[in-house]
Design an enzyme around this catalytic site. Structure first.
Site, PDB file in Angstrom:
ATOM      1  N   ASP A 144      41.997  45.283  43.665  1.00 46.01           N
ATOM      2  CA  ASP A 144      41.745  43.838  43.642  1.00 46.01           C
ATOM      3  C   ASP A 144      43.077  43.113  43.417  1.00 46.01           C
ATOM      4  OD1 ASP A 144      38.963  41.984  42.912  1.00 46.01           O
ATOM      5  OD2 ASP A 144      40.956  41.119  42.557  1.00 46.01           O
ATOM      6  N   HIS A 195      30.960  44.006  58.598  1.00 49.32           N
ATOM      7  CA  HIS A 195      30.741  42.764  57.847  1.00 49.32           C
ATOM      8  C   HIS A 195      29.259  42.573  57.511  1.00 49.32           C
ATOM      9  CE1 HIS A 195      31.523  38.636  56.507  1.00 49.32           C
ATOM     10  NE2 HIS A 195      30.281  38.432  56.944  1.00 49.32           N
ATOM     11  N   ASN A 206      28.434  40.863  43.203  1.00 45.89           N
ATOM     12  CA  ASN A 206      27.887  39.507  43.204  1.00 45.89           C
ATOM     13  C   ASN A 206      27.320  39.147  44.576  1.00 45.89           C
ATOM     14  OD1 ASN A 206      28.931  39.156  40.535  1.00 45.89           O
ATOM     15  ND2 ASN A 206      30.937  38.675  41.374  1.00 45.89           N
ATOM     16  N   HIS A 252      30.870  43.669  48.752  1.00 45.38           N
ATOM     17  CA  HIS A 252      31.832  44.521  48.048  1.00 45.38           C
ATOM     18  C   HIS A 252      31.313  44.836  46.648  1.00 45.38           C
ATOM     19  CE1 HIS A 252      32.869  40.334  47.185  1.00 45.38           C
ATOM     20  NE2 HIS A 252      33.323  40.755  46.025  1.00 45.38           N
ATOM     21  N   HIS A 260      32.683  45.799  42.767  1.00 47.78           N
ATOM     22  CA  HIS A 260      33.805  45.876  41.827  1.00 47.78           C
ATOM     23  C   HIS A 260      33.662  47.146  40.979  1.00 47.78           C
ATOM     24  CE1 HIS A 260      35.117  41.586  42.194  1.00 47.78           C
ATOM     25  NE2 HIS A 260      33.852  41.417  42.535  1.00 47.78           N
TER      26      HIS A 260
HETATM   27  P1  5GP Z   1      33.681  38.176  44.178  1.00 44.76           P
HETATM   28  O1  5GP Z   1      34.060  37.016  43.312  1.00 44.76           O
HETATM   29  O2  5GP Z   1      33.287  37.716  45.571  1.00 44.76           O
HETATM   30  O3  5GP Z   1      32.682  39.104  43.568  1.00 44.76           O
HETATM   31  O4  5GP Z   1      34.999  39.048  44.298  1.00 44.76           O
HETATM   32  C1  5GP Z   1      36.019  38.809  45.193  1.00 44.76           C
HETATM   33  C2  5GP Z   1      37.225  39.574  44.712  1.00 44.76           C
HETATM   34  O5  5GP Z   1      38.136  39.693  45.784  1.00 44.76           O
HETATM   35  C3  5GP Z   1      37.975  38.875  43.572  1.00 44.76           C
HETATM   36  O6  5GP Z   1      38.027  39.727  42.431  1.00 44.76           O
HETATM   37  C4  5GP Z   1      39.352  38.606  44.153  1.00 44.76           C
HETATM   38  O7  5GP Z   1      40.396  38.779  43.224  1.00 44.76           O
HETATM   39  C5  5GP Z   1      39.447  39.610  45.293  1.00 44.76           C
HETATM   40  N1  5GP Z   1      40.253  39.171  46.413  1.00 44.76           N
HETATM   41  C6  5GP Z   1      40.203  37.959  47.035  1.00 44.76           C
HETATM   42  N2  5GP Z   1      41.095  37.915  48.046  1.00 44.76           N
HETATM   43  C7  5GP Z   1      41.717  39.128  48.051  1.00 44.76           C
HETATM   44  C8  5GP Z   1      42.745  39.675  48.882  1.00 44.76           C
HETATM   45  O8  5GP Z   1      43.274  39.056  49.797  1.00 44.76           O
HETATM   46  N3  5GP Z   1      43.121  40.954  48.612  1.00 44.76           N
HETATM   47  C9  5GP Z   1      42.567  41.685  47.593  1.00 44.76           C
HETATM   48  N4  5GP Z   1      43.021  42.914  47.415  1.00 44.76           N
HETATM   49  N5  5GP Z   1      41.596  41.193  46.793  1.00 44.76           N
HETATM   50  C10 5GP Z   1      41.182  39.922  47.027  1.00 44.76           C
HETATM   51 ZN    ZN Z   2      33.899  40.299  56.584  1.00 43.80          ZN
END
Ligand code: 5GP
Ligand code: ZN
Length: 138
Positions: free
Chosen positions: A31, A47, A87, A100, A102
């Site tokens: 992340d 996707h 989420n 995705h 975490h």
């Molecule tokens: P969500 O909030 O949708 O559950 O998690 C999205 C996650 O993607 C966040 O923890 C954020 O830091 C990560 N993220 C967003 N953009 C990028 C990116 O360009 N590269 C990487 N490696 N992580 C990303």
């Molecule tokens: Zn996508």
């Protein structure tokens, strides 16, 4: 959606990422803004916006990979625990609308906070709610 999706761009190598696992269906990357060192995110190669779009085969394979990553983190960092979380929808905290998971290493004295307030049920309410949900589980 795919052509504006940041995770599709990562899968397609249009955007760089640090990869720790890859197979035909998934890519696991670090992340970019980790909650803790080693915070990984498992992305589906295809996707899907969220869990509601995910097919059963991909859903079950994803948890197997998440388990492997959690085990690797535990072995490498000797962390005290690991959170696996995911989420769905803006209201649930989703910020990237590509499915995705975490995987976050945890320590007794870390500063990661995953909390919610807790309520209670009136007499019979839990059973009533369970009954309503149950008939939709197919
Ligand atoms: P969500 O909030 O949708 O559950 O998690 C999205 C996650 O993607 C966040 O923890 C954020 O830091 C990560 N993220 C967003 N953009 C990028 C990116 O360009 N590269 C990487 N490696 N992580 C990303
Ligand atoms: Zn996508």
């Amino acid at each position: 959606m795919e052509n504006i999706c940041i995770f599709c761009k990562i899968i397609g190598k249009e955007i760089p990422s640090t990869t720790l696992y890859e197979d035909d269906d998934f890519k696991v990357i670090m992340d970019i803004s980790p909650a803790a060192k080693g915070h990984a995110i498992l992305l589906t190669k295809k996707h899907f916006a969220n869990i509601f779009e995910l097919d059963d085969d991909t859903a079950s394979k994803a948890l197997v990979i998440a388990k492997k990553v959690a085990t690797a983190l535990k072995e490498e960092f000797n962390c005290d625990g690991v959170n696996i979380l995911q989420n769905n929808g803006e209201a649930a905290g989703q910020t990237v609308f590509h499915y995705h998971i975490h995987v976050i290493p945890r320590y007794y004295k870390d500063s990661v906070r995953i909390t919610w307030g807790q309520d209670s049920y009136k007499d019979g309410e839990a059973e009533e709610i369970a009954k309503a949900i149950q008939k939709r589980i197919i």
